[in-house]
Design a protein around this motif. Structure first.
Motif, short mmCIF file in Angstrom:
data_model
loop_
_atom_site.label_atom_id
_atom_site.label_comp_id
_atom_site.label_asym_id
_atom_site.label_seq_id
_atom_site.Cartn_x
_atom_site.Cartn_y
_atom_site.Cartn_z
N ALA A 146 0.83 -1.20 0.00
CA ALA A 146 0.00 0.00 0.00
C ALA A 146 0.87 1.26 0.00
O ALA A 146 0.56 2.24 -0.69
CB ALA A 146 -0.93 -0.01 1.21
N ILE A 147 1.92 1.24 0.78
CA ILE A 147 2.84 2.38 0.80
C ILE A 147 3.48 2.55 -0.58
O ILE A 147 3.58 3.67 -1.10
CB ILE A 147 3.92 2.19 1.88
CG1 ILE A 147 3.27 2.13 3.27
CG2 ILE A 147 4.96 3.31 1.82
CD1 ILE A 147 4.22 1.70 4.38
N LEU A 167 -8.70 -2.54 -2.82
CA LEU A 167 -9.31 -3.06 -1.60
C LEU A 167 -9.64 -1.93 -0.62
O LEU A 167 -10.75 -1.86 -0.08
CB LEU A 167 -8.36 -4.06 -0.94
CG LEU A 167 -8.86 -4.82 0.28
CD1 LEU A 167 -10.12 -5.61 -0.06
CD2 LEU A 167 -7.77 -5.78 0.79
N ARG A 168 -8.70 -1.04 -0.42
CA ARG A 168 -8.91 0.10 0.48
C ARG A 168 -7.78 1.11 0.26
O ARG A 168 -6.78 0.81 -0.40
CB ARG A 168 -8.94 -0.35 1.94
CG ARG A 168 -7.75 -1.19 2.34
CD ARG A 168 -7.81 -1.62 3.80
NE ARG A 168 -8.87 -2.60 4.06
CZ ARG A 168 -8.69 -3.91 4.03
NH1 ARG A 168 -7.50 -4.42 3.70
NH2 ARG A 168 -9.68 -4.74 4.28
N GLU A 169 -7.95 2.30 0.83
CA GLU A 169 -6.92 3.34 0.75
C GLU A 169 -6.57 3.77 2.18
O GLU A 169 -7.13 4.72 2.71
CB GLU A 169 -7.41 4.54 -0.06
CG GLU A 169 -6.32 5.55 -0.36
CD GLU A 169 -6.77 6.64 -1.32
OE1 GLU A 169 -6.05 7.65 -1.46
OE2 GLU A 169 -7.86 6.47 -1.93
N PRO A 170 -5.61 3.07 2.79
CA PRO A 170 -5.33 3.30 4.21
C PRO A 170 -4.62 4.62 4.52
O PRO A 170 -4.72 5.12 5.64
CB PRO A 170 -4.44 2.11 4.59
CG PRO A 170 -3.83 1.67 3.31
CD PRO A 170 -4.85 1.94 2.25
N ILE A 171 -3.89 5.16 3.55
CA ILE A 171 -3.18 6.42 3.77
C ILE A 171 -3.25 7.27 2.51
O ILE A 171 -3.53 6.76 1.41
CB ILE A 171 -1.69 6.18 4.14
CG1 ILE A 171 -1.02 5.27 3.10
CG2 ILE A 171 -1.56 5.62 5.54
CD1 ILE A 171 0.46 5.04 3.34
N SER A 172 -2.98 8.54 2.66
CA SER A 172 -2.97 9.44 1.51
C SER A 172 -1.71 9.24 0.68
O SER A 172 -0.72 8.66 1.15
CB SER A 172 -3.03 10.89 2.00
OG SER A 172 -1.83 11.23 2.68
N ALA A 173 -1.76 9.75 -0.54
CA ALA A 173 -0.59 9.67 -1.41
C ALA A 173 0.59 10.43 -0.81
O ALA A 173 1.75 10.02 -0.93
CB ALA A 173 -0.93 10.22 -2.80
N SER A 174 0.31 11.54 -0.12
CA SER A 174 1.37 12.33 0.51
C SER A 174 2.05 11.54 1.62
O SER A 174 3.29 11.51 1.72
CB SER A 174 0.78 13.63 1.08
OG SER A 174 1.75 14.33 1.82
N THR A 175 1.24 10.87 2.45
CA THR A 175 1.81 10.05 3.52
C THR A 175 2.62 8.90 2.93
O THR A 175 3.72 8.59 3.42
CB THR A 175 0.70 9.51 4.43
OG1 THR A 175 0.09 10.59 5.12
CG2 THR A 175 1.25 8.51 5.44
N ALA A 176 2.10 8.28 1.89
CA ALA A 176 2.81 7.18 1.24
C ALA A 176 4.15 7.65 0.70
O ALA A 176 5.18 6.95 0.81
CB ALA A 176 1.96 6.58 0.13
N ASP A 177 4.17 8.83 0.10
CA ASP A 177 5.42 9.36 -0.46
C ASP A 177 6.44 9.63 0.64
O ASP A 177 7.63 9.30 0.49
CB ASP A 177 5.12 10.64 -1.23
CG ASP A 177 6.38 11.25 -1.84
OD1 ASP A 177 6.99 10.60 -2.71
OD2 ASP A 177 6.77 12.36 -1.43
N GLN A 178 6.00 10.21 1.75
CA GLN A 178 6.93 10.48 2.85
C GLN A 178 7.46 9.18 3.46
O GLN A 178 8.66 9.06 3.75
CB GLN A 178 6.24 11.33 3.92
CG GLN A 178 5.92 12.73 3.47
CD GLN A 178 5.35 13.57 4.59
OE1 GLN A 178 6.09 14.07 5.46
NE2 GLN A 178 4.02 13.71 4.62
N LEU A 179 6.57 8.20 3.65
CA LEU A 179 7.01 6.91 4.19
C LEU A 179 8.00 6.24 3.25
O LEU A 179 8.98 5.62 3.68
CB LEU A 179 5.80 6.00 4.42
CG LEU A 179 5.01 6.22 5.71
CD1 LEU A 179 3.75 5.37 5.71
CD2 LEU A 179 5.87 5.90 6.93
N THR A 180 7.74 6.36 1.94
CA THR A 180 8.65 5.77 0.96
C THR A 180 10.04 6.37 1.08
O THR A 180 11.06 5.64 1.09
CB THR A 180 8.10 5.98 -0.47
OG1 THR A 180 6.88 5.27 -0.60
CG2 THR A 180 9.08 5.47 -1.51
#
Length: 487
Positions: free
Chosen positions: A353-354, A385-398
């Motif tokens: 998901a991230i 299936l679902r969107e657990p986090i925003s694209a911005s959060t995913a980018d920062q986590l990445t």
């Protein structure tokens, strides 16, 4: 005299009527129950005597049937033995049992699926022997072999996903078993094999990748705590967060230290959020979790799919984040300890998901269903299936996870020619018990990640109490991701 004849005729008529009702009840109303009764040898011969279709990986049959000269007519066999055992399951005439994909895809493999209606009609017209359809899997043989080789004789599991589609690229549980030993038509030999597997304390028939007793995720869970903090809007990857070398947990005598009892960062008591993840410090994440509160962390965990039912089509045991009863327990849960329990599938889904800009795709293992002539009758389409986090959060986590692999605890997962992001984990189990070693991450050769992976090595594997996610699990994850990427 006529009265006696009439009475006799009436009795005979009633008897015939009762016989007709009984026969109708048996042949119509009880037919289904009788057909499915395990003692019905005709049903067993009919079901287990079909020309069953193959299970296919990359164009090669990993489960197939061949004609034999016995009452069943066909012998099911599995190649290459144990490598795909937890995916295929087994088809056993000796036990009148079907497990794994053999069970979930049974109607296709035995030819009774509605999608194979045209094939059945053609068989009736031509008078040919009925044949089952084929099932083609998403598994990547190179990734599957790399996972099995990396685990070797260690207990543990590997799951690899395509984060863009949810396709399962590898699913290995170690140790494994040989389904051929259970598919034999010799009841004596099959029973001996089953008894040996069930008596083995290593539990080779347990699918650790999807089910089993589940595992404490250790520091790999910090990805979810980090996601909750970023989603709150109060933190970014560059935010300064509290990072004491040690801290006493509230209403507790327990002292929480960082791994190796080392200071976090330069020991000043404050680091960037990225540095906290890079070094896998415990105190910053415990502090953040207590500030966010149980409700926020629980909501974030549920957003990633904890507690939700899932079939891939094999059933996946829901991961657990039990209610925390104190701030101290919440602090420990935030670093993957306390009563948190996960499957490798769940942690691979977190990584995927991230990698996929915050969108979690539904995992699946069956790519296509085919006729006996290998004509496609059904194709699995990727599904959000679902969107657990925003694209911005995913980018920062990445970006934070890439730092973990580039200069932090995940360096052993580096792959020349690929960009790798990840998080290590070393889950403490108890005094004198070796920890579980974890690596969760993803990689790609371009801008878009192509594979997400979760690896767990149970109780330290060969390294025992000296095991860690960095030294024990990361190299396995590296080899699996490299196999998918062709590097």
């Amino acid at each position: 005299m006529n009265t006696q004849v009439r009475h006799l005729a009436t009795v005979v008529a009633v008897m015939f009527l009762a016989l007709m009702i009984s026969a109708t009840s048996v042949q119509y109303f009880q037919a289904s129950d009788l057909n499915n009764d395990g003692r019905n040898v005709r049903r067993i011969y009919r079901e287990f005597g079909r020309d069953r279709g193959p299970i296919v990986v990359a164009g090669e049959a990993i489960a197939s049937s061949a004609p034999v000269d016995d009452v069943f007519g066909f012998q099911r066999s599995y190649a290459p033995g144990s490598l795909y055992a937890h995916a295929t399951g087994y088809f056993s005439t000796a036990f009148n049992a079907i497990t794994g994909l053999e069970s979930t895809e049974n109607d296709v493999l035995n030819g009774t699926s509605g999608s194979l209606l045209l094939q059945r009609i053609q068989t009736l017209v031509t008078g040919n022997q009925p044949q089952g359809g084929a099932v083609e899997l998403t598994l990547d043989p190179a990734a599957q072999q790399a996972a099995a080789a990396g685990l070797g004789d260690q207990r543990g599991a590997v799951v690899a996903l395509d984060p863009r589609t949810g396709a399962i690229l590898a699913m290995v549980s170690s140790p494994s078993f040989d389904p051929n030993a259970l598919a034999t038509h010799s009841r004596q030999d099959a029973q001996a094999a089953l008894d040996a597997y069930q008596a083995d304390p290593a539990e080779p028939m347990t699918n650790r990748a999807l089910a089993g007793d589940q595992y404490a995720p250790g520091s790999s869970f910090k990805l979810l705590t980090a996601a909750a903090a970023l989603e709150s809007g109060e933190y970014t990857a560059d935010s300064l967060v509290p990072a004491p070398t040690e801290m006493q947990l509230p209403q507790s005598t327990q002292i929480l230290n960082n791994p190796g009892n080392l200071p976090c960062g330069d020991g000043s008591g404050e680091v960037t959020f990225t540095q906290a993840l890079r070094q896998s410090c415990n105190t910053p994440f415990a502090t953040l979790a207590m500030e966010l509160g149980d409700d926020a962390l629980r909501a974030q965990v549920a957003a990633f799919g904890f507690g939700a039912e899932l079939a891939v089509p094999l059933g996946v045991t829901p991961s657990r984040f039990p209610a925390t009863e104190s701030q101290a327990e919440l602090a420990m849960a935030s670093i993957g300890q306390a009563s948190v329990r996960v499957t490798p599938m769940q942690m691979a889904m977190v990584a995927a998901a991230i990698a996929n800009e915050g969108v979690q795709m539904r995992p699946f293992m069956v790519a296509r269903e085919l006729t006996a002539d290998l004509e496609v009758v059904s194709t699995t389409e990727p599904e959000e299936l679902r969107e657990p986090i925003s694209a911005s959060t995913a980018d920062q986590l990445t970006q934070m996870m890439r730092e973990v692999v580039a200069t932090g605890t995940g360096r052993n997962a580096q792959i020349p020619g690929a960009t790798v992001a990840g998080k290590t984990g070393t889950a403490e189990i108890g005094q004198g018990i070796a920890p579980h070693a974890w690596f969760v991450g993803f990689a790609g050769t371009g801008d878009e990640p192509e594979v997400a992976v979760a690896v767990v090595v149970e109780n330290g594997g060969r390294e025992g109490e000296g095991a860690s996610g960095a030294t024990t699990a990361a190299p396995i994850a590296r080899d699996v991701m490299a196999a998918v990427l062709g590097l």
